[in-house]
Design a protein around this motif. Structure first.
Motif, PDB file in Angstrom:
ATOM      1  N   MET A   1       0.826  -1.206   0.000  1.00 58.50           N
ATOM      2  CA  MET A   1       0.000   0.000   0.000  1.00 58.50           C
ATOM      3  C   MET A   1       0.860   1.256   0.000  1.00 58.50           C
ATOM      4  O   MET A   1       0.386   2.345  -0.300  1.00 58.50           O
ATOM      5  CB  MET A   1      -0.915   0.013   1.223  1.00 58.50           C
ATOM      6  CG  MET A   1      -2.115  -0.903   1.089  1.00 58.50           C
ATOM      7  SD  MET A   1      -3.261  -0.678   2.448  1.00 58.50           S
ATOM      8  CE  MET A   1      -3.782   1.008   2.180  1.00 58.50           C
ATOM      9  N   MET A   2       2.125   1.106   0.340  1.00 58.52           N
ATOM     10  CA  MET A   2       3.045   2.238   0.294  1.00 58.52           C
ATOM     11  C   MET A   2       3.505   2.412  -1.143  1.00 58.52           C
ATOM     12  O   MET A   2       4.103   1.509  -1.723  1.00 58.52           O
ATOM     13  CB  MET A   2       4.244   1.963   1.206  1.00 58.52           C
ATOM     14  CG  MET A   2       5.249   3.095   1.260  1.00 58.52           C
ATOM     15  SD  MET A   2       6.480   2.739   2.543  1.00 58.52           S
ATOM     16  CE  MET A   2       7.789   3.826   2.038  1.00 58.52           C
ATOM     17  N   PRO A   3       3.217   3.560  -1.770  1.00 53.82           N
ATOM     18  CA  PRO A   3       3.543   3.745  -3.192  1.00 53.82           C
ATOM     19  C   PRO A   3       5.027   3.639  -3.485  1.00 53.82           C
ATOM     20  O   PRO A   3       5.865   4.089  -2.700  1.00 53.82           O
ATOM     21  CB  PRO A   3       3.031   5.160  -3.486  1.00 53.82           C
ATOM     22  CG  PRO A   3       2.046   5.451  -2.409  1.00 53.82           C
ATOM     23  CD  PRO A   3       2.536   4.721  -1.197  1.00 53.82           C
ATOM     24  N   GLY A   4       5.341   3.041  -4.623  1.00 49.87           N
ATOM     25  CA  GLY A   4       6.736   2.855  -5.009  1.00 49.87           C
ATOM     26  C   GLY A   4       7.476   4.157  -5.279  1.00 49.87           C
ATOM     27  O   GLY A   4       8.685   4.227  -5.118  1.00 49.87           O
ATOM     28  N   GLY A   5       6.762   5.193  -5.679  1.00 46.34           N
ATOM     29  CA  GLY A   5       7.419   6.458  -6.003  1.00 46.34           C
ATOM     30  C   GLY A   5       7.416   7.444  -4.858  1.00 46.34           C
ATOM     31  O   GLY A   5       7.527   8.653  -5.073  1.00 46.34           O
ATOM     32  N   LEU A   6       7.303   6.936  -3.629  1.00 50.65           N
ATOM     33  CA  LEU A   6       7.107   7.817  -2.482  1.00 50.65           C
ATOM     34  C   LEU A   6       8.214   8.843  -2.327  1.00 50.65           C
ATOM     35  O   LEU A   6       7.958  10.009  -2.026  1.00 50.65           O
ATOM     36  CB  LEU A   6       7.008   6.980  -1.204  1.00 50.65           C
ATOM     37  CG  LEU A   6       6.556   7.741   0.034  1.00 50.65           C
ATOM     38  CD1 LEU A   6       5.114   8.183  -0.110  1.00 50.65           C
ATOM     39  CD2 LEU A   6       6.724   6.891   1.283  1.00 50.65           C
ATOM     40  N   VAL A   7       9.469   8.436  -2.522  1.00 48.75           N
ATOM     41  CA  VAL A   7      10.586   9.369  -2.308  1.00 48.75           C
ATOM     42  C   VAL A   7      11.112   9.940  -3.621  1.00 48.75           C
ATOM     43  O   VAL A   7      12.182  10.559  -3.650  1.00 48.75           O
ATOM     44  CB  VAL A   7      11.736   8.684  -1.535  1.00 48.75           C
ATOM     45  CG1 VAL A   7      11.274   8.308  -0.143  1.00 48.75           C
ATOM     46  CG2 VAL A   7      12.256   7.463  -2.281  1.00 48.75           C
ATOM     47  N   ALA A   8      10.331   9.751  -4.700  1.00 45.36           N
ATOM     48  CA  ALA A   8      10.803  10.181  -6.022  1.00 45.36           C
ATOM     49  C   ALA A   8      11.051  11.682  -6.102  1.00 45.36           C
ATOM     50  O   ALA A   8      11.913  12.136  -6.848  1.00 45.36           O
ATOM     51  CB  ALA A   8       9.808   9.754  -7.100  1.00 45.36           C
ATOM     52  N   GLY A   9      10.298  12.451  -5.340  1.00 40.51           N
ATOM     53  CA  GLY A   9      10.440  13.899  -5.426  1.00 40.51           C
ATOM     54  C   GLY A   9      11.448  14.489  -4.459  1.00 40.51           C
ATOM     55  O   GLY A   9      11.611  15.715  -4.414  1.00 40.51           O
TER      56      GLY A   9
END
Length: 321
Positions: free
Chosen positions: A291-299
């Motif tokens: 449920m934790m999105p894969g792109g969470l730290v992308a930004g």
């Protein structure tokens, strides 16, 4: 609150029972509806035979809240019309909840993802909007490669790759001891990351994901980094996502918040609750995707990621550790 939820249920029932004599009342309420009620009121007006009013309000509504609610409602009736209006709204400064209202319909409706990807072609939108929309797609229960790529291009996203080579990974981990836990806490508490929606630290935060109060004492930094970059590789038992397929083919995903004999309530990764009647469910599965999105730290910049890891590593540790 409870009153708004009940009024929302009344609007859904009015539409389901085709109570056209309530249409004018709901139309009047829609224009001045509080945020929690506006999406249900907009769908009710459209289902009661006035989708053209919804289209007009989506294009020229007096408030952003009204345009978001009516544009979201349009996806149920004509994604080809709703998608360009969504792309236009994406130019405005949106809150996470407003993005969630729109993306819930995009991911749910047939053709919604494809039409929005087309509408975003050649456009530029705020990076935060593109990033949050991408995270919502990641946990939607379906793959949306075309729209994910379109959002990355429109938002000029440059995601940190989950498959960092060993040298880059070791170099990043080596910097954690010099990271600033205070700045890392500020990163953790950013509304755009939504960490606190799912995770609890001490007495603050949600309960969808694992409690992080002592994560630094139980998990090494390399585990924390892997969990941030590739969350589906590190899913704690008891926190897997459920995927619900409706009899009409639509799919939603999230954590089962509560169940009754007649329905279940699904909570999304960003805290949005959806009540699902059991009679509408075709299947219910446990997803291998976190449920934790894969792109969470992308930004995040690399220094922000280092500070975030320093903060998480400090949780539950004593000064002697």
């Amino acid at each position: 609150g409870r009153i708004e939820r009940r009024r929302g249920e009344h609007h859904r029932l009015a539409a389901a029972w085709n109570l056209r004599d309530l249409r004018e009342e709901i139309q009047n309420l829609l224009v001045n509806a509080p945020p929690a009620l506006a999406p249900d009121a907009a769908r009710a007006v459209a289902r009661l035979g006035n989708p053209r009013l919804i289209e007009s309000l989506a294009s020229r509504g007096a408030t952003l809240q009204l345009r978001v609610a009516t544009t979201a409602a349009l996806f149920e009736f004509d994604p080809a019309i709703a998608a360009p209006l969504t792309a236009k709204i994406f130019h405005e400064k949106l809150s996470p909840s407003e993005i969630e209202i729109l993306m819930a319909e995009v991911a749910l409706r047939d053709g919604g993802s494809k039409h929005l990807a087309g509408a975003l072609a050649g456009m530029k939108i705020p990076g935060e909007t593109a990033l949050h929309a991408t995270r919502l797609l990641d946990v939607s229960g379906k793959k949306h490669p075309g729209l994910t790529a379109a959002l990355a291009k429109a938002g000029e996203l440059k995601p940190l790759p989950p498959d960092l080579n060993p040298q880059d990974r070791d170099a990043l981990l080596a910097r954690i001891s010099d990271g600033n836990p205070g700045r890392g806490r500020a990163v953790y508490e950013r509304a755009a990351l939504a960490c606190m929606v799912c995770h609890r630290i001490g007495s603050e935060g949600g309960i969808i994901g694992p409690d992080l109060s002592s994560i630094g004492a139980s998990a090494p930094p390399d585990y924390l980094l892997e969990s941030l970059l590739s969350p589906s590789e590190k899913i704690k038992e008891g926190y897997r996502m459920s995927v619900i397929t409706f009899k009409n083919g639509n799919v939603v995903s999230g954590a089962i918040n509560r169940e009754t004999r007649d329905a279940l309530v699904l909570r999304s990764a960003f805290g949005r609750e959806t009540r699902i009647p059991r009679k509408d469910i075709a299947s219910r599965e446990t997803s291998p995707v976190s449920m934790m999105p894969g792109g969470l730290v992308a930004g995040l910049r690399e220094d922000e990621l280092v500070d975030l890891l320093a903060y998480l590593s400090s949780l539950g540790r004593t000064t002697k550790d």
